[in-house]
Design a protein around this motif. Structure first.
Motif, PDB file in Angstrom:
ATOM      1  N   PHE A  94      24.925   3.150 -43.133  1.00 34.27           N
ATOM      2  CA  PHE A  94      24.619   4.071 -42.861  1.00 34.27           C
ATOM      3  C   PHE A  94      23.411   4.319 -44.483  1.00 34.27           C
ATOM      4  O   PHE A  94      23.823   4.051 -45.516  1.00 34.27           O
ATOM      5  CB  PHE A  94      25.404   5.747 -43.444  1.00 34.27           C
ATOM      6  N   GLU A 102      27.639  14.767 -48.690  1.00 39.04           N
ATOM      7  CA  GLU A 102      26.908  13.568 -47.889  1.00 39.04           C
ATOM      8  C   GLU A 102      27.520  12.718 -48.471  1.00 39.04           C
ATOM      9  O   GLU A 102      27.768  11.360 -47.316  1.00 39.04           O
ATOM     10  CB  GLU A 102      25.404  14.194 -47.429  1.00 39.04           C
ATOM     11  N   PHE A 105      30.847  11.507 -47.844  1.00 41.55           N
ATOM     12  CA  PHE A 105      31.222  11.653 -46.883  1.00 41.55           C
ATOM     13  C   PHE A 105      30.549   9.959 -45.815  1.00 41.55           C
ATOM     14  O   PHE A 105      31.866  10.059 -45.363  1.00 41.55           O
ATOM     15  CB  PHE A 105      30.295  12.542 -45.949  1.00 41.55           C
ATOM     16  N   ARG A 106      29.834   9.721 -46.043  1.00 39.19           N
ATOM     17  CA  ARG A 106      28.761   8.509 -45.500  1.00 39.19           C
ATOM     18  C   ARG A 106      29.835   7.338 -46.410  1.00 39.19           C
ATOM     19  O   ARG A 106      29.797   6.485 -45.488  1.00 39.19           O
ATOM     20  CB  ARG A 106      27.573   8.571 -45.856  1.00 39.19           C
ATOM     21  N   LEU A 109      33.491   7.153 -44.065  1.00 36.74           N
ATOM     22  CA  LEU A 109      32.891   7.076 -42.658  1.00 36.74           C
ATOM     23  C   LEU A 109      32.553   5.323 -42.388  1.00 36.74           C
ATOM     24  O   LEU A 109      33.374   4.856 -42.165  1.00 36.74           O
ATOM     25  CB  LEU A 109      32.024   8.104 -42.213  1.00 36.74           C
ATOM     26  N   HIS A 125      30.312   2.830 -32.267  1.00 33.78           N
ATOM     27  CA  HIS A 125      29.270   2.721 -32.990  1.00 33.78           C
ATOM     28  C   HIS A 125      27.774   2.991 -31.682  1.00 33.78           C
ATOM     29  O   HIS A 125      27.421   3.973 -31.901  1.00 33.78           O
ATOM     30  CB  HIS A 125      28.833   1.470 -33.349  1.00 33.78           C
ATOM     31  N   LEU A 128      28.495   6.446 -30.650  1.00 35.95           N
ATOM     32  CA  LEU A 128      28.136   7.739 -31.250  1.00 35.95           C
ATOM     33  C   LEU A 128      26.441   7.672 -31.860  1.00 35.95           C
ATOM     34  O   LEU A 128      25.361   8.611 -31.682  1.00 35.95           O
ATOM     35  CB  LEU A 128      28.637   7.646 -32.770  1.00 35.95           C
ATOM     36  N   TYR A 152      37.163   3.866 -27.345  1.00 31.04           N
ATOM     37  CA  TYR A 152      36.828   5.537 -27.884  1.00 31.04           C
ATOM     38  C   TYR A 152      37.750   6.387 -28.300  1.00 31.04           C
ATOM     39  O   TYR A 152      37.527   6.571 -29.238  1.00 31.04           O
ATOM     40  CB  TYR A 152      35.607   6.313 -27.430  1.00 31.04           C
ATOM     41  N   LEU A 156      38.017   6.862 -32.687  1.00 26.24           N
ATOM     42  CA  LEU A 156      37.997   8.752 -32.648  1.00 26.24           C
ATOM     43  C   LEU A 156      39.061   9.774 -33.669  1.00 26.24           C
ATOM     44  O   LEU A 156      39.062  10.586 -34.214  1.00 26.24           O
ATOM     45  CB  LEU A 156      37.282   9.377 -31.385  1.00 26.24           C
ATOM     46  N   LEU A 159      39.390   7.881 -37.331  1.00 23.25           N
ATOM     47  CA  LEU A 159      38.065   8.104 -37.917  1.00 23.25           C
ATOM     48  C   LEU A 159      38.813   9.340 -38.524  1.00 23.25           C
ATOM     49  O   LEU A 159      38.360  10.475 -38.988  1.00 23.25           O
ATOM     50  CB  LEU A 159      37.269   8.115 -37.455  1.00 23.25           C
ATOM     51  N   ARG A 160      38.946  10.719 -37.258  1.00 25.38           N
ATOM     52  CA  ARG A 160      39.235  12.400 -37.416  1.00 25.38           C
ATOM     53  C   ARG A 160      40.241  12.065 -38.429  1.00 25.38           C
ATOM     54  O   ARG A 160      40.246  12.710 -39.649  1.00 25.38           O
ATOM     55  CB  ARG A 160      39.512  13.052 -36.103  1.00 25.38           C
ATOM     56  N   LEU A 163      39.327  10.998 -41.922  1.00 23.84           N
ATOM     57  CA  LEU A 163      38.731  11.614 -42.850  1.00 23.84           C
ATOM     58  C   LEU A 163      38.932  13.681 -42.728  1.00 23.84           C
ATOM     59  O   LEU A 163      37.758  14.124 -43.295  1.00 23.84           O
ATOM     60  CB  LEU A 163      36.704  12.154 -42.621  1.00 23.84           C
ATOM     61  N   TYR A 167      36.328  16.511 -44.751  1.00 20.97           N
ATOM     62  CA  TYR A 167      35.621  17.049 -43.110  1.00 20.97           C
ATOM     63  C   TYR A 167      35.636  18.290 -43.750  1.00 20.97           C
ATOM     64  O   TYR A 167      35.177  19.074 -43.908  1.00 20.97           O
ATOM     65  CB  TYR A 167      36.225  16.510 -42.398  1.00 20.97           C
ATOM     66  N   ILE A 170      34.399  19.396 -47.232  1.00 20.78           N
ATOM     67  CA  ILE A 170      32.573  19.945 -46.538  1.00 20.78           C
ATOM     68  C   ILE A 170      31.906  20.988 -45.919  1.00 20.78           C
ATOM     69  O   ILE A 170      30.560  20.721 -45.474  1.00 20.78           O
ATOM     70  CB  ILE A 170      32.008  19.013 -46.847  1.00 20.78           C
TER      71      ILE A 170
ATOM     72  N   PHE B   6      34.043  17.645 -34.931  1.00 22.33           N
ATOM     73  CA  PHE B   6      33.680  16.450 -36.275  1.00 22.33           C
ATOM     74  C   PHE B   6      32.674  15.221 -36.091  1.00 22.33           C
ATOM     75  O   PHE B   6      31.572  14.117 -35.823  1.00 22.33           O
ATOM     76  CB  PHE B   6      34.993  16.064 -35.854  1.00 22.33           C
ATOM     77  N   PRO B  14      22.368   9.625 -40.365  1.00 24.09           N
ATOM     78  CA  PRO B  14      21.320   8.464 -39.882  1.00 24.09           C
ATOM     79  C   PRO B  14      21.778   7.266 -39.966  1.00 24.09           C
ATOM     80  O   PRO B  14      22.350   7.275 -41.619  1.00 24.09           O
ATOM     81  CB  PRO B  14      20.308   9.430 -40.956  1.00 24.09           C
ATOM     82  N   LEU B  15      21.334   5.962 -39.739  1.00 19.84           N
ATOM     83  CA  LEU B  15      21.795   4.557 -40.089  1.00 19.84           C
ATOM     84  C   LEU B  15      21.224   4.349 -40.739  1.00 19.84           C
ATOM     85  O   LEU B  15      19.656   4.442 -40.963  1.00 19.84           O
ATOM     86  CB  LEU B  15      22.123   4.312 -38.301  1.00 19.84           C
ATOM     87  N   ARG B  16      20.566   3.242 -41.842  1.00 20.55           N
ATOM     88  CA  ARG B  16      19.668   2.368 -42.321  1.00 20.55           C
ATOM     89  C   ARG B  16      18.983   1.996 -41.500  1.00 20.55           C
ATOM     90  O   ARG B  16      19.314   1.460 -39.934  1.00 20.55           O
ATOM     91  CB  ARG B  16      21.452   0.916 -43.146  1.00 20.55           C
TER      92      ARG B  16
END
Lengths: 171, 144
Positions: A94, A102, A105-106, A109, A125, A128, A152, A156, A159-160, A163, A167, A170, B6, B14-16
């Motif tokens: 990211f 952020e 969070f990133r 993630l 990937h 999303l 997927y 998900l 990840l939920r 995070l 989540y 924030i 979510f 945003p991706l790199r």
């Protein structure tokens, strides 16, 4: 006679290099490997002019080549190196942010994505961040659409769970 | 499937971006590959590449050890080939027994049976004839 083909390679790069980069970086978590894999894909296309003949979905085809190359690389590396990599610093796919929430969070993630099995990570990937449908993912990864959908869903859910605290904090 | 909050939140991250300097490096490598003939294209088969990579993964860590093991097996094979028994086998040489021999064997069997004292074995090869006794005879035996 080679000129139009050269131009075609450039067009292909300009149109598809970014999504390939994002996917491969998410899978390998290594910039040098990502670069080598992108180069491998474009060299393969350059060597065989017929490779793209009859291909309807260029993006899906290139994703398939890149994904297969990444899986081959990971297999070659073996379990030992992958385990070693788990302890290394996680390279985030990211972009950076000025907002500290952020950023956190990133980071989380990226870490949560790194914990997913590669097959779930690839599907998550592509859904999303590449915006592909399950049918397109199925074509790109050569799996049935139902398998893409279930991978997927599993990804998900993980990840939920992982995070949820940040989540909620924030949101 | 409708994406929830979510899902939307993570998909918005945003991706790199691909480093811009890679473009020229990768495209020049692709151009070189385009102009130079690929030697392995003629000799290699696509279906062999997974096997090749698997074999390479297996043998690469200790190539000398694997080569030594292969050499030992070749030596064993060569030795086995040169020291094999070339004389014809006994089973191949022997002929089926003649009728005289069979008669002689049966005689010996009978003699042996007589010596042992069993009379049943003498007629062992003869089929027994079943002759049921009358029921009345059986009762006589029981009563008597």
């Amino acid at each position: 006679m080679k000129m139009p083909a050269c131009l075609d390679i450039e067009r292909l790069y300009d149109e598809h290099a970014q999504p390939l980069f994002a996917l491969l970086l998410n899978l390998t978590r290594n910039e040098a490997d990502t670069r080598d894999l992108i180069q491998e894909v474009f060299i393969k296309i350059a060597r065989d002019e017929n490779l793209l003949k009859g291909v309807r979905e260029e993006r899906a085809f290139l994703i398939r080549l890149a994904h297969n190359a990444a899986i081959d690389l990971m297999r070659r590396r073996g379990t030992r190196e992958r385990t070693k990599d788990n302890f290394a610093e996680i390279i985030s796919p990211f972009a950076t942010s000025v907002d500290p929430d952020e950023v956190t969070f990133r980071q989380q993630l990226a870490a949560a994505l790194a914990e997913l099995p590669p097959e779930q990570r690839a599907v998550a990937h592509l859904k999303l961040w590449a915006g592909l449908t399950f049918e397109e993912i199925a074509t790109a990864l050569e799996i049935p659409p139902n398998t893409a959908a279930s991978r997927y869903r599993y990804a998900l859910d993980k990840l939920r769970d992982r995070l949820r605290p940040i989540y909620e904090e924030i949101k | 499937m409708k994406p929830d909050e979510f899902e939307q939140k993570i998909s918005r991250q945003p991706l790199r971006q691909v480093p811009p300097e890679w473009r020229e490096e990768i495209l020049s490598a692709a151009r070189v590959a385009q102009t130079t003939p690929h030697e392995s294209r003629v000799t290699q088969h696509a279906w062999l590449s997974p096997i090749n990579s698997q074999l390479a993964t297996l043998f690469w860590p200790h190539p000398k050890a694997w080569a030594g093991l292969a050499a030992v097996w070749i030596c064993i094979g060569v030795l086995n080939f040169y020291t094999r028994d070339t004389s014809p086998r006994l089973a191949e040489k022997s002929l089926p027994p003649s009728p005289e021999v069979i008669v002689e064997l049966k005689k010996q069997q009978r003699m042996f049976a007589e010596l042992v004292g069993s009379h049943e074995t003498v007629d062992a090869d003869r089929p027994k004839v079943f002759s049921p006794r009358p029921r009345s005879g059986r009762t006589e035996i029981l009563v008597g």
